[in-house]
Design a protein around this motif. Structure first.
Motif, PDB file in Angstrom:
ATOM      1  N   GLY A 100       0.933  -1.158  -0.029  1.00  0.00           N
ATOM      2  CA  GLY A 100      -0.024  -0.079   0.037  1.00  0.00           C
ATOM      3  C   GLY A 100       0.787   1.216   0.170  1.00  0.00           C
ATOM      4  N   LEU A 101       0.446   2.247  -0.521  1.00  0.00           N
ATOM      5  CA  LEU A 101       1.143   3.762  -0.747  1.00  0.00           C
ATOM      6  C   LEU A 101       0.770   4.494   0.382  1.00  0.00           C
ATOM      7  N   GLU A 102      -0.495   4.337   0.991  1.00  0.00           N
ATOM      8  CA  GLU A 102      -1.005   5.517   1.743  1.00  0.00           C
ATOM      9  C   GLU A 102      -0.121   5.676   2.784  1.00  0.00           C
ATOM     10  N   GLY A 103      -0.198   4.677   3.754  1.00  0.00           N
ATOM     11  CA  GLY A 103       0.784   4.871   4.751  1.00  0.00           C
ATOM     12  C   GLY A 103       2.039   5.566   4.939  1.00  0.00           C
ATOM     13  N   ILE A 104       2.805   4.798   3.813  1.00  0.00           N
ATOM     14  CA  ILE A 104       4.015   5.314   3.537  1.00  0.00           C
ATOM     15  C   ILE A 104       4.588   6.534   2.948  1.00  0.00           C
ATOM     16  N   GLU A 105       3.591   6.968   1.969  1.00  0.00           N
ATOM     17  CA  GLU A 105       3.544   8.104   1.323  1.00  0.00           C
ATOM     18  C   GLU A 105       3.347   9.278   2.604  1.00  0.00           C
ATOM     19  N   GLN A 106       2.320   9.159   3.397  1.00  0.00           N
ATOM     20  CA  GLN A 106       2.116   9.906   4.630  1.00  0.00           C
ATOM     21  C   GLN A 106       3.192  10.135   5.447  1.00  0.00           C
ATOM     22  N   ALA A 107       3.696   8.822   5.663  1.00  0.00           N
ATOM     23  CA  ALA A 107       4.911   8.998   6.853  1.00  0.00           C
ATOM     24  C   ALA A 107       6.149   9.822   6.324  1.00  0.00           C
TER      25      ALA A 107
END
Length: 294
Positions: free
Chosen positions: A266-273
């Motif tokens: 998934g991209l959401e968690g790592i892009e946001q972090a």
């Protein structure tokens, strides 16, 4: 360039970001539900239809195939491959990564560090199987679980035996691993694109749990992988044949160990972090690979 993204839900964050990144780079992109793709297979050629219309001519196909549709989804991806489309994560590589036991065997054979793992089938061998691993705590994992589901920690030998016996009674496939206590519930998610780690986050398990998955309440913060950690992550992804992967590492006294290689990270968690445009890095990598094949 003409892209297809195999995803069951076009509104998911990762799918939306990849569409946005592809269009932002001037590419044509379409989201296809793999379960609505159907195929003709014959010695005179391969064909694909989607919702009643022929599908062809895609330069690249990016699979976002969930674990619940692995078998059919990888068959659809394989059909695209046979029709000449490039995929950064080929169908066979996804199948290797989805089977935790198979993935561990392949990585260990290449000398990549892993928690010690045991696997057996006959209930009569349970005691000796666990003795091969060593004293508890033990981590017991379903071989096809995702996002921390199907992962259990047993702190006593009797508990390990009970869980193993229960899972065998359910005909579940699982492995048993050593528990790396010095990690203190933290791991490192390295996002690999091609031959480099483009982003990294450190995940911490919530109090009272040992699983650091964000879907399980874990927290995340931006991190920088060491040279050894980055090299291990890239080797693990490449060892399974993946060009795009989320590689989970855990720190141990003997160096970084690979917990899992995720073929559809998934991209959401790592892009946001991290604040990094990982979707753009993925699209740029795929476009470069397609050009190099021409």
């Amino acid at each position: 360039m003409k892209f297809a993204i195999l995803s069951r839900n076009s509104q998911l964050y990762s799918t939306r970001r990849l569409v946005e990144a592809a269009r932002g780079r001037g590419h044509s992109v379409r989201v296809l539900d793999p379960l609505r793709c159907y195929m003709r297979i014959a010695c005179d050629g391969f064909g694909m239809h989607y919702k009643g219309r022929p599908v062809s001519g895609y330069d690249a196909v990016l699979p976002r195939i969930g674990a619940s549709v692995t078998r059919y989804g990888t068959a659809v991806l394989r059909q695209f491959e046979l029709m000449g489309s490039f995929s950064p994560n080929p169908s066979d590589a996804i199948l290797r990564a989805r089977d935790k036991l198979r993935a561990h065997q392949l990585l260990a054979a290449q000398g990549i560090g892993l928690p010690a793992t045991v696997f057996g089938d006959n209930p009569d061998d349970t005691a000796d199987l666990l003795s091969m691993l060593g004293p508890p705590p033990h981590v017991i994992k379903l071989t096809e679980g995702t996002q921390g589901a199907g992962v259990m920690l047993t702190e006593k030998l009797s508990a390990s035996r009970s869980v193993v016996e229960a899972l065998r009674g359910l005909y579940a496939n699982f492995v048993v691993q050593e528990f790396i206590g010095e990690a203190q519930g933290a791991d490192l998610r390295c996002f690999v694109v091609g031959d480099r780690v483009v982003a990294c986050m450190r995940r911490q398990a919530p109090e009272g749990d040992f699983r650091s998955n964000l879907h399980r309440g874990g927290s995340a913060e931006v991190a920088e992988a060491s040279a050894e950690e980055a090299a291990t992550a890239v080797r693990a992804a490449q060892g399974l044949g993946l060009e795009i992967a989320g590689v989970d590492l855990i720190a141990s006294q003997r160096g970084p160990l690979v917990l899992e290689v995720n073929s559809t990270p998934g991209l959401e968690g790592i892009e946001q972090a991290t604040g990094r445009g990982i979707a753009e890095a993925i699209i740029d990598h795929i476009a470069g690979r397609v050009i190099s094949r021409q």
